[in-house]
Design a protein around this motif. Structure first.
Motif, PDB file in Angstrom:
ATOM      1  N   ALA A 188      -4.493   6.087  -8.338  1.00  0.00           N
ATOM      2  CA  ALA A 188      -5.674   6.475  -8.198  1.00  0.00           C
ATOM      3  C   ALA A 188      -6.340   6.637  -6.711  1.00  0.00           C
ATOM      4  O   ALA A 188      -7.166   7.833  -6.377  1.00  0.00           O
ATOM      5  N   ALA A 189      -6.061   5.786  -5.848  1.00  0.00           N
ATOM      6  CA  ALA A 189      -6.339   5.932  -4.580  1.00  0.00           C
ATOM      7  C   ALA A 189      -5.776   6.844  -3.731  1.00  0.00           C
ATOM      8  O   ALA A 189      -6.426   7.579  -2.928  1.00  0.00           O
ATOM      9  N   TYR A 190      -4.585   6.932  -4.107  1.00  0.00           N
ATOM     10  CA  TYR A 190      -3.720   8.291  -3.360  1.00  0.00           C
ATOM     11  C   TYR A 190      -4.298   9.659  -3.663  1.00  0.00           C
ATOM     12  O   TYR A 190      -4.441  10.539  -2.975  1.00  0.00           O
ATOM     13  N   VAL A 191      -4.697   9.622  -4.965  1.00  0.00           N
ATOM     14  CA  VAL A 191      -5.164  11.001  -5.552  1.00  0.00           C
ATOM     15  C   VAL A 191      -6.470  11.282  -4.890  1.00  0.00           C
ATOM     16  O   VAL A 191      -6.703  12.296  -4.622  1.00  0.00           O
ATOM     17  N   ALA A 192      -7.158  10.081  -4.848  1.00  0.00           N
ATOM     18  CA  ALA A 192      -8.618  10.367  -4.281  1.00  0.00           C
ATOM     19  C   ALA A 192      -8.410  10.822  -2.823  1.00  0.00           C
ATOM     20  O   ALA A 192      -9.023  11.886  -2.441  1.00  0.00           O
ATOM     21  N   VAL A 193      -7.435  10.259  -2.146  1.00  0.00           N
ATOM     22  CA  VAL A 193      -7.685  10.371  -0.325  1.00  0.00           C
ATOM     23  C   VAL A 193      -6.973  11.715  -0.320  1.00  0.00           C
ATOM     24  O   VAL A 193      -7.457  12.619   0.228  1.00  0.00           O
ATOM     25  N   PHE A 194      -5.876  12.036  -0.964  1.00  0.00           N
ATOM     26  CA  PHE A 194      -4.904  13.350  -0.596  1.00  0.00           C
ATOM     27  C   PHE A 194      -5.436  14.233  -1.283  1.00  0.00           C
ATOM     28  O   PHE A 194      -5.426  15.697  -1.002  1.00  0.00           O
ATOM     29  N   PHE A 198       0.800  -1.247   0.056  1.00  0.00           N
ATOM     30  CA  PHE A 198      -0.162   0.020  -0.058  1.00  0.00           C
ATOM     31  C   PHE A 198       0.871   1.290   0.029  1.00  0.00           C
ATOM     32  O   PHE A 198       0.428   2.306   0.052  1.00  0.00           O
ATOM     33  N   LEU A 199       2.190   1.011  -0.069  1.00  0.00           N
ATOM     34  CA  LEU A 199       3.097   2.130   0.051  1.00  0.00           C
ATOM     35  C   LEU A 199       3.114   2.601  -1.519  1.00  0.00           C
ATOM     36  O   LEU A 199       3.114   1.963  -2.464  1.00  0.00           O
ATOM     37  N   PHE A 200       3.022   3.912  -1.869  1.00  0.00           N
ATOM     38  CA  PHE A 200       2.934   4.457  -3.165  1.00  0.00           C
ATOM     39  C   PHE A 200       4.003   4.215  -3.916  1.00  0.00           C
ATOM     40  O   PHE A 200       3.802   4.473  -5.206  1.00  0.00           O
TER      41      PHE A 200
END
Lengths: 302, 419
Positions: free
Chosen positions: A281-287, A251-253
């Motif tokens: 995509a998940a990191y973009v959504a969260v951050f 799960f580390l980018f």
């Protein structure tokens, strides 16, 4: 080199046209495009951005020359960065070598500088409040800054890839390319793959842009935001090196960054690349949403 | 514009910034997004592993017969191998040089050679013993096989096409080319010690299943353990358990495709409950692979080592003998003591019987002294030094004999004649 200068040039003209009434912002894509164009101008007209891209372009030249000197000498084959054995056979592989070398350090560093400075830098120089006086809306401003950051990722990757291709063509033979599965494909096919790989590399930096933007909304100091973003990249990569942390590593980018090499097999193996893109995509959504949440509900006093 | 709350009235659609409710609601958004994503990551595998399929009831014998009699000749797919043997990593590096001391798990031990091609398969297969690997396999009958090991930013490919066999290593840009009727790249040491299951390293679930089901027929209980979906195929699950006591293997689970009897997954559990080997298709197709899959030509500029297959075999044997001779011991070949799951492989260490003081402290520290290495890694037990992993135990007696097997210490001591 500040926002006021850039905004005073091309930006305000586009904006004033698009302002129908005070306090009501225009809900058109033209409004966004004007803002986005303005951001793009600001990013790429900076001397700092040009220097960063220049450094990225010099890196493949350095690698190419070292590999060339090395293979003429006694240390033939084995060791060194990935794909070295292939690079000596075909200059096109210098693109992949250079991307593999630049991806862990140089590319995220430049992206961290650009993304980290996006909001905090403007706050530090006092230009952010003027931007917000224009009825553009904070959400739209943030979206424009994020998109400009993505364009910078593409530009940075392209700088590495194009410089590597030129260097590789100058120093090594071109021609049919041997993939790492041992199959051989033609040069045109291989160029297509190079473009694909560069696209994947640029896209895998998207999560970092969102993180940088979020950090940037937290502080009023551009330097602090850049340092925090780059420091985070390094920390995450160190964590990724510990086998004991197997539970969190996927799960580390940065974890799937180097999976682009799977596209150099025949047939291409998409598993890792798709995981990488999903993770980004998940990191973009969260951050991205965190940055939005912070930026739209804070006081802008500078 | 100031920080004062009362005057913080910059307008955005008429709502003042910094109202407490607004801040809280907005702060909740990223948290909600993160929660949704986390739930998605947690749920998707749970949904993918949907309820076991309904299949007509078969007895264990019928499923074994189905697996062993499978007529499927062609398939291609992706195999993941994850191993957790708990092997000391120094030992893996030494395994080639030990002349088969690790024969209980290794791919045989005749790979000790200085001048072989870097593309030699032995070392690569041993690499499978540590960690997770992904392989792509394609098979079309016994004559055409291809295995692609996907390494980190590199690849290792083994292709067999009729009487031609290739091994290609991208990181060193070198290839090994075998020609001859018996062009068989790795392994086939099994005939030397047939009693021990998993005595060679399988790269596909088929091989692993065949080894388990055939090699140990007399000492095994096989039961049906329901059904499962593996790689999108409906499959029966077989549970294979050793009936002998003293084995460190608790259970082997084999998933056999209901349609055509192809084994799709093999998982080995040790007696302490960990899964030590998990070999499964993550994606499989039974269509005939394209003929060009097996067409391999040496890449331009690669260093190619040419070998005749018979010559390669002879060389390997000679090397083994030379190594034994050079080490001075009356080196016998591998002996197998016992049978089935409790088979113990016995050999004499290269380096010969070494005078070791009773306290064992004076063992040589040199990198070429396997006995010293083992003593430094292992712990002292009655009769020698024990190296213990999750499955395989190795006993080095004080006079330099080695006993290895997927068995408990008492079995090894019994085999060594130590009480």
């Amino acid at each position: 080199m500040s926002r006021a200068e850039a905004a005073g040039g091309t930006g305000t003209a586009g904006r004033t046209e698009a302002v129908p009434a005070v306090g009501r912002r225009p809900r058109t894509t033209a409004g966004f495009l004007a803002l986005f164009g303005n951001e793009l101008h600001l990013t790429f007209r900076r001397m700092r951005t040009k220097v960063l891209l220049g450094i990225l372009a010099v890196l493949p030249v350095l690698i190419g020359v070292v590999v060339k000197l090395n293979t003429d000498g006694p240390h033939e084959g084995g060791g060194g960065p990935s794909f070295i054995a292939q690079t000596t056979q075909n200059g096109l592989f210098l693109v992949f070598t250079a991307l593999a070398v630049a991806l862990p350090v140089f590319l995220p560093m430049t992206v961290g500088v650009v993304a980290g400075d996006a909001v905090a830098g403007e706050a530090a120089t006092g230009t952010l409040r003027y931007l917000l006086v224009a009825p553009a809306g904070r959400t739209r401003l943030l979206a424009a800054k994020f998109t400009a950051g993505l364009v910078f990722c593409l530009a940075a990757t392209a700088a590495v890839a194009v410089a590597a291709l030129a260097t590789g063509a100058a120093l090594f033979p071109l021609g049919e390319v041997t993939l790492i599965s041992g199959d051989t494909i033609g040069l045109a096919d291989a160029l297509l793959r190079a473009v694909l790989v560069a696209g994947v590399v640029a896209a895998s930096l998207a999560g970092l842009v969102a993180i940088g933007l979020f950090v940037s909304t937290l502080t009023g100091s551009g330097i602090a935001a850049m340092a925090a973003t780059v420091g985070l990249v390094i920390t995450v990569q160190i964590l990724d090196a510990f086998p004991q942390l197997d539970a969190i590593r996927p799960f580390l980018f940065t974890h799937y960054w180097l999976s682009f090499s799977d596209l150099l097999r025949e047939p291409m193996y998409w598993d890792g690349v798709l995981k990488d893109l999903g993770l980004q995509a998940a990191y973009v959504a969260v951050f991205g949403s965190a940055a939005w949440s912070r930026f739209t509900s804070r006081d802008i006093s500078a | 514009m100031t920080n004062d709350k009362a005057t913080g009235d910059e307008l955005d659609g008429g709502v003042p910034y910094r109202s407490r409710r607004r801040v809280l609601v907005r702060a909740g958004v990223p948290v909600a997004v993160a929660a949704v994503i986390a739930a998605g990551i947690g749920l998707v595998p749970a949904l993918a592993a949907d309820s076991p399929p309904d299949l007509p009831t078969l007895t264990a014998e019928q499923i074994v017969a189905k697996a062993l009699g499978s007529q499927t000749q062609a398939l291609s797919g992706t195999v993941t191998v994850s191993t957790d043997l708990g092997l000391p990593s120094q030992l893996l590096g030494m395994a080639g040089g030990l002349g088969g001391a690790g024969g209980g798990v290794g791919s045989g031990g005749t790979g000790a050679s200085g001048q072989s091609s870097p593309a030699d398969p032995q070392g690569k297969l041993l690499g499978l013993l540590g960690g997770d690997r992904t392989l792509r396999v394609a098979v079309d009958g016994p004559e055409h096989q291809r295995v692609d090991m996907m390494e980190n930013m590199a690849g290792y490919t083994m292709v067999r096409n009729g009487d031609q066999a290739w091994a290609w290593d991208s990181s060193t840009n070198s290839a090994l080319h075998l020609i001859g009727a018996a062009a068989q790249l790795p392994r086939k040491q099994a005939d030397q010690h047939p009693g021990a299951p998993l005595s060679e390293l399988p790269t596909t679930p088929q091989e692993a299943a065949r080894q388990v089901l055939t090699a140990s027929a007399g000492t095994t209980s096989v039961t049906v353990a329901g059904t499962a979906n593996v790689a999108g195929q409906k499959a029966y699950q077989l549970s294979v358990k050793p009936t002998q006591s003293g084995s460190t293997v608790a259970e082997v689970r084999i998933a056999v495709a209901a349609d055509n009897g192809v084994p799709l997954a093999v998982a080995v559990k040790s007696t302490d409950g960990t899964t030590v080997l998990d070999l499964r298709f993550t994606d499989v197709s039974f269509a005939k692979p394209a003929a060009k899959t097996f067409d391999f030509t040496a890449p331009k500029g690669a260093k190619v080592t040419e070998k005749k297959a018979d010559q390669a075999a002879a060389e390997a044997a000679a090397e083994g003998k030379a190594a034994a001779g050079a080490n001075g011991g009356d080196h016998e070949h591998l002996n197998v003591i016992g049978e089935g799951w409790t088979a113990v492989v016995a050999t004499q260490l290269p380096g010969g019987p070494v005078e070791v003081p009773k306290d064992g402290k004076h063992a040589g520290r040199g990198s070429v002294n396997p006995q010293g290495l083992i003593k430094s890694l292992g712990k002292q037990v009655a009769g020698g030094t024990l190296i213990s992993t999750k499955v395989v135990n190795v006993l080095l007696t004080d006079d330099g004999r080695v006993f290895a097997g997927a068995v408990t210490l008492p079995v090894l001591q019994h085999a060594a004649g130590v009480n």
